[in-house]
Design a protein around this motif. Structure first.
Motif, PDB file in Angstrom:
ATOM      1  N   UNK A  83     -68.630 -81.091 -31.688  1.00  0.00           N
ATOM      2  CA  UNK A  83     -68.401 -82.693 -31.372  1.00  0.00           C
ATOM      3  C   UNK A  83     -67.092 -82.151 -30.504  1.00  0.00           C
ATOM      4  N   UNK A  84     -66.884 -83.646 -29.812  1.00  0.00           N
ATOM      5  CA  UNK A  84     -65.786 -83.520 -28.682  1.00  0.00           C
ATOM      6  C   UNK A  84     -64.385 -83.688 -29.241  1.00  0.00           C
ATOM      7  N   UNK A  85     -64.518 -83.688 -30.562  1.00  0.00           N
ATOM      8  CA  UNK A  85     -63.062 -83.886 -31.044  1.00  0.00           C
ATOM      9  C   UNK A  85     -62.267 -85.417 -31.242  1.00  0.00           C
ATOM     10  N   UNK A  86     -61.409 -85.601 -32.175  1.00  0.00           N
ATOM     11  CA  UNK A  86     -60.913 -86.687 -32.519  1.00  0.00           C
ATOM     12  C   UNK A  86     -59.314 -86.396 -32.675  1.00  0.00           C
ATOM     13  N   UNK A  87     -58.525 -87.364 -32.035  1.00  0.00           N
ATOM     14  CA  UNK A  87     -56.944 -86.913 -32.078  1.00  0.00           C
ATOM     15  C   UNK A  87     -56.312 -87.388 -33.338  1.00  0.00           C
ATOM     16  N   UNK A  88     -55.610 -86.561 -34.070  1.00  0.00           N
ATOM     17  CA  UNK A  88     -54.994 -87.001 -35.175  1.00  0.00           C
ATOM     18  C   UNK A  88     -53.460 -86.910 -35.078  1.00  0.00           C
ATOM     19  N   UNK A  89     -52.777 -87.727 -35.080  1.00  0.00           N
ATOM     20  CA  UNK A  89     -51.219 -87.673 -34.848  1.00  0.00           C
ATOM     21  C   UNK A  89     -50.540 -88.382 -36.246  1.00  0.00           C
ATOM     22  N   UNK A  90     -49.679 -87.421 -36.551  1.00  0.00           N
ATOM     23  CA  UNK A  90     -48.800 -87.683 -37.870  1.00  0.00           C
ATOM     24  C   UNK A  90     -47.433 -87.897 -37.573  1.00  0.00           C
ATOM     25  N   UNK A  91     -46.795 -89.344 -37.742  1.00  0.00           N
ATOM     26  CA  UNK A  91     -45.442 -89.094 -37.358  1.00  0.00           C
ATOM     27  C   UNK A  91     -44.408 -88.991 -38.334  1.00  0.00           C
ATOM     28  N   UNK A  92     -43.224 -88.537 -38.294  1.00  0.00           N
ATOM     29  CA  UNK A  92     -42.228 -88.259 -39.292  1.00  0.00           C
ATOM     30  C   UNK A  92     -41.679 -89.280 -39.525  1.00  0.00           C
ATOM     31  N   UNK A  95     -48.408 -92.597 -40.425  1.00  0.00           N
ATOM     32  CA  UNK A  95     -46.994 -92.213 -40.847  1.00  0.00           C
ATOM     33  C   UNK A  95     -46.998 -90.977 -41.862  1.00  0.00           C
ATOM     34  N   UNK A  96     -46.377 -90.082 -41.741  1.00  0.00           N
ATOM     35  CA  UNK A  96     -46.277 -89.028 -42.730  1.00  0.00           C
ATOM     36  C   UNK A  96     -46.416 -89.599 -44.199  1.00  0.00           C
ATOM     37  N   UNK A  97     -47.341 -88.935 -44.771  1.00  0.00           N
ATOM     38  CA  UNK A  97     -47.626 -89.778 -46.342  1.00  0.00           C
ATOM     39  C   UNK A  97     -48.916 -90.366 -46.226  1.00  0.00           C
ATOM     40  N   UNK A  98     -49.474 -90.965 -45.127  1.00  0.00           N
ATOM     41  CA  UNK A  98     -50.497 -91.796 -45.121  1.00  0.00           C
ATOM     42  C   UNK A  98     -51.797 -91.110 -45.027  1.00  0.00           C
ATOM     43  N   UNK A  99     -52.979 -91.491 -44.790  1.00  0.00           N
ATOM     44  CA  UNK A  99     -54.419 -91.202 -45.074  1.00  0.00           C
ATOM     45  C   UNK A  99     -55.114 -91.453 -43.894  1.00  0.00           C
ATOM     46  N   UNK A 100     -56.239 -90.643 -43.481  1.00  0.00           N
ATOM     47  CA  UNK A 100     -57.070 -90.939 -42.696  1.00  0.00           C
ATOM     48  C   UNK A 100     -58.441 -90.485 -42.940  1.00  0.00           C
ATOM     49  N   UNK A 101     -59.618 -91.092 -42.691  1.00  0.00           N
ATOM     50  CA  UNK A 101     -60.863 -90.504 -43.029  1.00  0.00           C
ATOM     51  C   UNK A 101     -61.515 -90.250 -41.739  1.00  0.00           C
ATOM     52  N   UNK A 102     -62.128 -88.937 -41.493  1.00  0.00           N
ATOM     53  CA  UNK A 102     -62.566 -88.720 -40.446  1.00  0.00           C
ATOM     54  C   UNK A 102     -64.373 -88.492 -40.444  1.00  0.00           C
ATOM     55  N   UNK A 103     -64.872 -88.983 -39.729  1.00  0.00           N
ATOM     56  CA  UNK A 103     -66.372 -88.853 -39.721  1.00  0.00           C
ATOM     57  C   UNK A 103     -67.040 -88.146 -38.674  1.00  0.00           C
ATOM     58  N   UNK A 104     -68.021 -87.488 -39.110  1.00  0.00           N
ATOM     59  CA  UNK A 104     -68.906 -86.652 -38.020  1.00  0.00           C
ATOM     60  C   UNK A 104     -70.357 -87.016 -38.271  1.00  0.00           C
ATOM     61  N   UNK A 115     -46.711 -84.220 -40.606  1.00  0.00           N
ATOM     62  CA  UNK A 115     -46.483 -83.975 -39.173  1.00  0.00           C
ATOM     63  C   UNK A 115     -47.130 -82.755 -38.481  1.00  0.00           C
ATOM     64  N   UNK A 116     -47.417 -81.542 -39.303  1.00  0.00           N
ATOM     65  CA  UNK A 116     -48.050 -80.428 -39.082  1.00  0.00           C
ATOM     66  C   UNK A 116     -49.629 -80.576 -38.926  1.00  0.00           C
ATOM     67  N   UNK A 117     -49.827 -81.608 -39.564  1.00  0.00           N
ATOM     68  CA  UNK A 117     -51.485 -81.926 -39.469  1.00  0.00           C
ATOM     69  C   UNK A 117     -51.894 -82.508 -38.167  1.00  0.00           C
ATOM     70  N   UNK A 118     -51.027 -82.700 -37.372  1.00  0.00           N
ATOM     71  CA  UNK A 118     -51.355 -83.233 -35.931  1.00  0.00           C
ATOM     72  C   UNK A 118     -51.899 -82.389 -35.070  1.00  0.00           C
ATOM     73  N   UNK A 119     -53.028 -82.546 -34.650  1.00  0.00           N
ATOM     74  CA  UNK A 119     -53.815 -81.830 -33.845  1.00  0.00           C
ATOM     75  C   UNK A 119     -55.197 -82.688 -33.179  1.00  0.00           C
ATOM     76  N   UNK A 120     -56.016 -82.189 -32.447  1.00  0.00           N
ATOM     77  CA  UNK A 120     -57.407 -82.531 -32.119  1.00  0.00           C
ATOM     78  C   UNK A 120     -58.262 -81.747 -33.379  1.00  0.00           C
ATOM     79  N   UNK A 121     -59.043 -82.798 -34.031  1.00  0.00           N
ATOM     80  CA  UNK A 121     -59.808 -82.492 -35.120  1.00  0.00           C
ATOM     81  C   UNK A 121     -61.311 -82.448 -34.481  1.00  0.00           C
ATOM     82  N   UNK A 122     -61.875 -81.043 -34.612  1.00  0.00           N
ATOM     83  CA  UNK A 122     -63.493 -81.177 -34.461  1.00  0.00           C
ATOM     84  C   UNK A 122     -64.258 -80.855 -35.597  1.00  0.00           C
ATOM     85  N   UNK A 123     -65.577 -81.395 -35.497  1.00  0.00           N
ATOM     86  CA  UNK A 123     -66.495 -80.967 -36.400  1.00  0.00           C
ATOM     87  C   UNK A 123     -67.594 -80.158 -35.774  1.00  0.00           C
TER      88      UNK A 123
END
Length: 128
Positions: free
Chosen positions: A119-128, A13-22, A88-96
């Motif tokens: 990398x192959x990418x990882x999906x990040x979806x942020x809901x409003x 959800x918007x305002x939340x956090x995630x940690x991506x690893x590569x 929500x505008x951070x929603x994207x596929x993230x690549x390292x």
């Protein structure tokens, strides 16, 4: 064979956090600049952040500065992207990517040369 594997994406959800690893194999992170990039539907891929493993210097696009933090663990050949206050505008596929030379502009434009591995990418979806 060089492999970069992203993980940690998901739905938040918007305002939340995630940690991506590569995590990388086949290369030594210390020899490269490591960047995080993202691509939203219908948009061009943009640079988000990068770290120069040699000296630990970090760079951020203005759109994420103050909310995202990049860090690296050369012993584990892993780079992280801590993402806080997600929008929500951070929603994207993230690549390292690992690149011999990488320059990231504050606008998110980027330039690289030499070797590059993605990398192959990882999906990040942020809901409003």
């Amino acid at each position: 064979e060089v492999q970069l594997v992203e993980s940690g994406g998901g739905l938040v959800q918007a305002g939340g956090s995630l940690r991506l690893s590569c995590a990388a194999s086949g290369i030594t992170f210390g020899d490269y600049a490591i960047g995080w990039f993202r691509q939203a539907p219908g948009k061009e891929r943009a640079g988000v952040s990068c770290i120069r493993s040699r000296d630990g210097s970090t760079y951020y696009a203005d759109s994420v500065k103050g909310r995202f933090t990049i860090s690296g663990d050369n012993a584990k050949n892993t780079v992280y992207l801590q993402m806080n206050s997600l929008k929500p505008e951070d929603t994207a596929i993230y690549y390292c990517a690992a690149m011999t030379n990488l320059a990231l502009q504050r606008t998110g434009s980027y330039y690289y040369s030499g070797e590059d591995y993605w990398g192959q990418g990882t999906q990040v979806t942020v809901s409003s």
